[in-house]
Design a protein around this motif. Structure first.
Motif, PDB file in Angstrom:
ATOM      1  N   MET A   1      20.215  72.953  33.652  1.00  0.00           N
ATOM      2  CA  MET A   1      20.008  71.651  33.131  1.00  0.00           C
ATOM      3  C   MET A   1      20.803  71.546  31.840  1.00  0.00           C
ATOM      4  SD  MET A   1      18.028  70.173  35.246  1.00  0.00           S
ATOM      5  CE  MET A   1      16.937  68.785  34.682  1.00  0.00           C
ATOM      6  N   ALA A   2      21.453  70.392  31.577  1.00  0.00           N
ATOM      7  CA  ALA A   2      22.217  70.092  30.304  1.00  0.00           C
ATOM      8  C   ALA A   2      21.522  69.423  29.196  1.00  0.00           C
ATOM      9  CB  ALA A   2      23.516  69.656  30.797  1.00  0.00           C
ATOM     10  N   GLY A   3      20.332  69.099  29.498  1.00  0.00           N
ATOM     11  CA  GLY A   3      19.666  67.963  28.620  1.00  0.00           C
ATOM     12  C   GLY A   3      18.303  68.117  28.903  1.00  0.00           C
ATOM     13  N   PRO A   4      17.467  67.169  28.021  1.00  0.00           N
ATOM     14  CA  PRO A   4      15.967  67.024  28.289  1.00  0.00           C
ATOM     15  C   PRO A   4      15.684  66.270  29.558  1.00  0.00           C
ATOM     16  CG  PRO A   4      16.890  65.361  26.675  1.00  0.00           C
ATOM     17  CD  PRO A   4      17.832  66.266  26.987  1.00  0.00           C
ATOM     18  N   THR A   5      14.420  66.408  29.883  1.00  0.00           N
ATOM     19  CA  THR A   5      13.969  65.618  31.321  1.00  0.00           C
ATOM     20  C   THR A   5      14.226  64.235  31.362  1.00  0.00           C
ATOM     21  OG1 THR A   5      12.554  67.661  31.548  1.00  0.00           O
ATOM     22  CG2 THR A   5      12.004  65.465  32.935  1.00  0.00           C
ATOM     23  N   PRO A   6      14.561  63.731  32.082  1.00  0.00           N
ATOM     24  CA  PRO A   6      14.857  62.255  32.243  1.00  0.00           C
ATOM     25  C   PRO A   6      13.404  61.699  31.706  1.00  0.00           C
ATOM     26  CG  PRO A   6      16.295  63.047  33.853  1.00  0.00           C
ATOM     27  CD  PRO A   6      15.497  64.047  33.300  1.00  0.00           C
ATOM     28  N   THR A   7      13.307  60.417  31.169  1.00  0.00           N
ATOM     29  CA  THR A   7      12.257  59.599  30.758  1.00  0.00           C
ATOM     30  C   THR A   7      12.051  58.146  31.412  1.00  0.00           C
ATOM     31  OG1 THR A   7      12.812  58.729  28.759  1.00  0.00           O
ATOM     32  CG2 THR A   7      11.831  60.667  28.534  1.00  0.00           C
ATOM     33  N   LEU A   8      13.502  57.705  31.932  1.00  0.00           N
ATOM     34  CA  LEU A   8      13.375  56.389  32.505  1.00  0.00           C
ATOM     35  C   LEU A   8      13.431  56.400  34.045  1.00  0.00           C
ATOM     36  CD1 LEU A   8      16.411  55.021  30.458  1.00  0.00           C
ATOM     37  CD2 LEU A   8      13.819  54.425  30.357  1.00  0.00           C
ATOM     38  N   ARG A  52      28.940  72.262  36.643  1.00  0.00           N
ATOM     39  CA  ARG A  52      30.575  72.412  36.285  1.00  0.00           C
ATOM     40  C   ARG A  52      31.201  71.259  36.576  1.00  0.00           C
ATOM     41  NH1 ARG A  52      28.840  75.968  40.156  1.00  0.00           N
ATOM     42  NH2 ARG A  52      29.658  74.897  41.731  1.00  0.00           N
ATOM     43  N   ASP A  53      30.584  70.164  36.857  1.00  0.00           N
ATOM     44  CA  ASP A  53      30.833  68.508  37.076  1.00  0.00           C
ATOM     45  C   ASP A  53      31.052  67.979  35.883  1.00  0.00           C
ATOM     46  OD1 ASP A  53      31.359  69.030  39.832  1.00  0.00           O
ATOM     47  OD2 ASP A  53      29.383  68.896  40.101  1.00  0.00           O
ATOM     48  N   ALA A  71      21.479  65.507  32.622  1.00  0.00           N
ATOM     49  CA  ALA A  71      20.744  66.624  32.875  1.00  0.00           C
ATOM     50  C   ALA A  71      20.980  67.551  33.828  1.00  0.00           C
ATOM     51  CB  ALA A  71      19.280  66.414  33.236  1.00  0.00           C
ATOM     52  N   ALA A  72      22.005  67.193  34.862  1.00  0.00           N
ATOM     53  CA  ALA A  72      22.734  67.881  35.885  1.00  0.00           C
ATOM     54  C   ALA A  72      23.852  68.490  35.644  1.00  0.00           C
ATOM     55  CB  ALA A  72      22.445  67.293  37.335  1.00  0.00           C
ATOM     56  N   ALA A  73      24.727  67.503  35.132  1.00  0.00           N
ATOM     57  CA  ALA A  73      26.374  67.748  35.023  1.00  0.00           C
ATOM     58  C   ALA A  73      26.478  68.494  33.611  1.00  0.00           C
ATOM     59  CB  ALA A  73      26.881  66.334  35.213  1.00  0.00           C
ATOM     60  N   ALA A  74      27.934  68.799  33.436  1.00  0.00           N
ATOM     61  CA  ALA A  74      28.554  69.192  32.478  1.00  0.00           C
ATOM     62  C   ALA A  74      28.789  68.337  31.459  1.00  0.00           C
ATOM     63  CB  ALA A  74      29.965  70.221  32.700  1.00  0.00           C
ATOM     64  N   LYS A  75      29.488  67.346  31.753  1.00  0.00           N
ATOM     65  CA  LYS A  75      29.761  66.018  31.020  1.00  0.00           C
ATOM     66  C   LYS A  75      29.651  64.686  31.926  1.00  0.00           C
ATOM     67  CE  LYS A  75      32.941  64.761  27.146  1.00  0.00           C
ATOM     68  NZ  LYS A  75      31.921  64.979  26.430  1.00  0.00           N
ATOM     69  N   VAL A  76      29.208  63.658  31.222  1.00  0.00           N
ATOM     70  CA  VAL A  76      29.083  62.307  31.669  1.00  0.00           C
ATOM     71  C   VAL A  76      29.888  61.354  30.890  1.00  0.00           C
ATOM     72  CG1 VAL A  76      27.627  60.577  32.604  1.00  0.00           C
ATOM     73  CG2 VAL A  76      26.873  62.778  32.760  1.00  0.00           C
ATOM     74  N   THR A  77      30.547  60.414  31.466  1.00  0.00           N
ATOM     75  CA  THR A  77      31.310  59.297  30.771  1.00  0.00           C
ATOM     76  C   THR A  77      30.722  57.909  31.575  1.00  0.00           C
ATOM     77  OG1 THR A  77      33.498  60.298  30.172  1.00  0.00           O
ATOM     78  CG2 THR A  77      33.319  57.978  30.317  1.00  0.00           C
ATOM     79  N   ALA A 115      40.216  60.955  33.451  1.00  0.00           N
ATOM     80  CA  ALA A 115      40.083  62.364  34.107  1.00  0.00           C
ATOM     81  C   ALA A 115      41.208  63.400  33.582  1.00  0.00           C
ATOM     82  CB  ALA A 115      40.237  62.394  35.460  1.00  0.00           C
ATOM     83  N   ASP A 116      42.263  63.101  33.263  1.00  0.00           N
ATOM     84  CA  ASP A 116      43.172  64.017  32.797  1.00  0.00           C
ATOM     85  C   ASP A 116      42.951  64.527  31.334  1.00  0.00           C
ATOM     86  OD1 ASP A 116      44.964  63.621  35.040  1.00  0.00           O
ATOM     87  OD2 ASP A 116      46.347  62.321  34.128  1.00  0.00           O
ATOM     88  N   GLU A 117      42.319  63.661  30.799  1.00  0.00           N
ATOM     89  CA  GLU A 117      42.135  63.862  29.372  1.00  0.00           C
ATOM     90  C   GLU A 117      40.853  64.818  29.193  1.00  0.00           C
ATOM     91  OE1 GLU A 117      42.115  60.371  27.035  1.00  0.00           O
ATOM     92  OE2 GLU A 117      44.302  60.133  26.991  1.00  0.00           O
ATOM     93  N   LYS A 118      39.823  64.212  29.842  1.00  0.00           N
ATOM     94  CA  LYS A 118      38.489  64.970  29.998  1.00  0.00           C
ATOM     95  C   LYS A 118      38.240  66.064  30.770  1.00  0.00           C
ATOM     96  CE  LYS A 118      36.593  61.709  27.139  1.00  0.00           C
ATOM     97  NZ  LYS A 118      35.948  61.726  25.940  1.00  0.00           N
ATOM     98  N   ASN A 119      39.029  66.114  31.904  1.00  0.00           N
ATOM     99  CA  ASN A 119      38.604  67.171  32.807  1.00  0.00           C
ATOM    100  C   ASN A 119      40.186  67.859  33.319  1.00  0.00           C
ATOM    101  OD1 ASN A 119      36.527  68.454  34.100  1.00  0.00           O
ATOM    102  ND2 ASN A 119      37.120  67.339  35.935  1.00  0.00           N
TER     103      ASN A 119
END
Length: 298
Positions: A1-8, A52-53, A71-77, A115-119
């Motif tokens: 898990m990459a972050g705290p537990t979702p609250t929403l 890894r996503d 909470a599940a991914a490596a990075k989100v935009t 995608a090119d820049e971030k991944n």
């Protein structure tokens, strides 16, 4: 898990956030926020998000699904068009360090460059709760601009999901079915009733996953012509293919050429577009390309 537990994801917390910011739903943006944690869990599971996503989320709203993704991914935009939602997103996502927020119309964002820049150009996963009015332009934009995407997992109107996976000869089969299936393998993950949203939409929804082909299962020599032929074939479903194509300005495919190609393919001259498979449309277009090169139509 990459972050705290979702609250929403439940109505009480959603209402609390909306009231705190005195948020007013904008009909022009087709805003319907998910308020069902079971559906959110299904989306994350269906999208197969791992640590890894890199995920691009379209239309995060108040950040409900974004929390689950982060909470599940490596990075989100997260790309959100409504400026009024940006301070809310900065609040609800403040504990997630792996989230970027872009306040922009997704149709104006260069997702390939992102995608090119971030991944580093590697395939990204797209997840979205899409406004119904803009579903097709967003999905087709991803495919036609050749954004490096491995899968697209989206909440859409149930009718649209049915059309995406429909086959020849069915009432839902059409240009969208063929375009999606040329680029991806679609399958419906779950049907979602209106009471899972705030405000409640007037129609049912569905979560559909599109697994993007590394290479199309059948290769068109001219993709632009292929989709022009497909659109012309379904503009008036009752017309035969030869009549449908001959009335499109600039297409350059006469009745005579259509009949000649259909005969070569072993098909009746009176066949309608709704009866053709994706492979047959591609075969037809490839033959048309070759004929037009050798004997240009007047």
């Amino acid at each position: 898990m990459a972050g705290p537990t979702p609250t929403l994801g439940n109505p009480r917390n959603t209402i609390e956030i909306l009231n705190r910011y005195r948020f007013v739903f904008q009909k022009k943006y087709g805003q319907n926020f998910l308020i069902d944690t079971h559906v959110l869990d299904k989306i994350i599971k269906a999208a197969d998000i791992t640590d890894r996503d890199y995920v691009v989320e379209i239309g995060p709203g108040i950040g409900t699904m974004t929390q689950y993704l982060a909470a599940a991914a490596a990075k989100v935009t997260a790309i959100e068009i409504d400026r009024a939602l940006i301070p809310i997103l900065h609040d609800t996502l403040r504990e997630y360090e792996n989230v970027d927020i872009i306040n922009e119309d997704v149709l104006k964002v260069d997702l390939k460059r992102l995608a090119d820049e971030k991944n580093d150009g590697r395939p990204v996963k797209v997840v979205a709760n899409l406004p119904y009015y803009i579903t097709t332009p967003i999905i087709m934009g991803l495919f036609e601009k050749h954004v490096p995407v491995s899968s697209v997992t989206v909440m859409v109107q149930k009718e649209v999901a049915d059309r995406m996976q429909a086959g020849p000869g069915t009432k839902d089969y059409g240009a969208l079915s063929l375009a999606v299936q040329y680029y991806a393998l679609p399958y419906v993950v779950a049907n979602v009733p209106p009471n899972c949203f705030m405000p409640r939409p007037g129609v049912g929804s569905a979560v559909i996953r599109l697994d993007v082909h590394e290479q199309p299962p059948v290769q068109a020599e001219d993709e632009a012509l292929l989709f022009a032929v497909i659109r012309a074939s379904f503009n008036q479903r009752r017309k035969t293919l030869q009549n449908g194509l001959s009335h499109v300005p600039g297409l350059g495919i006469s009745k005579e050429l259509t009949v000649r190609i259909l005969e070569e393919m072993g098909l009746s001259a009176s066949v309608r577009g709704e009866a053709l498979t994706l492979k047959q449309f591609v075969d037809f277009t490839n033959l048309a390309v070759r004929y037009l090169k050798t004997v240009p139509e007047s």
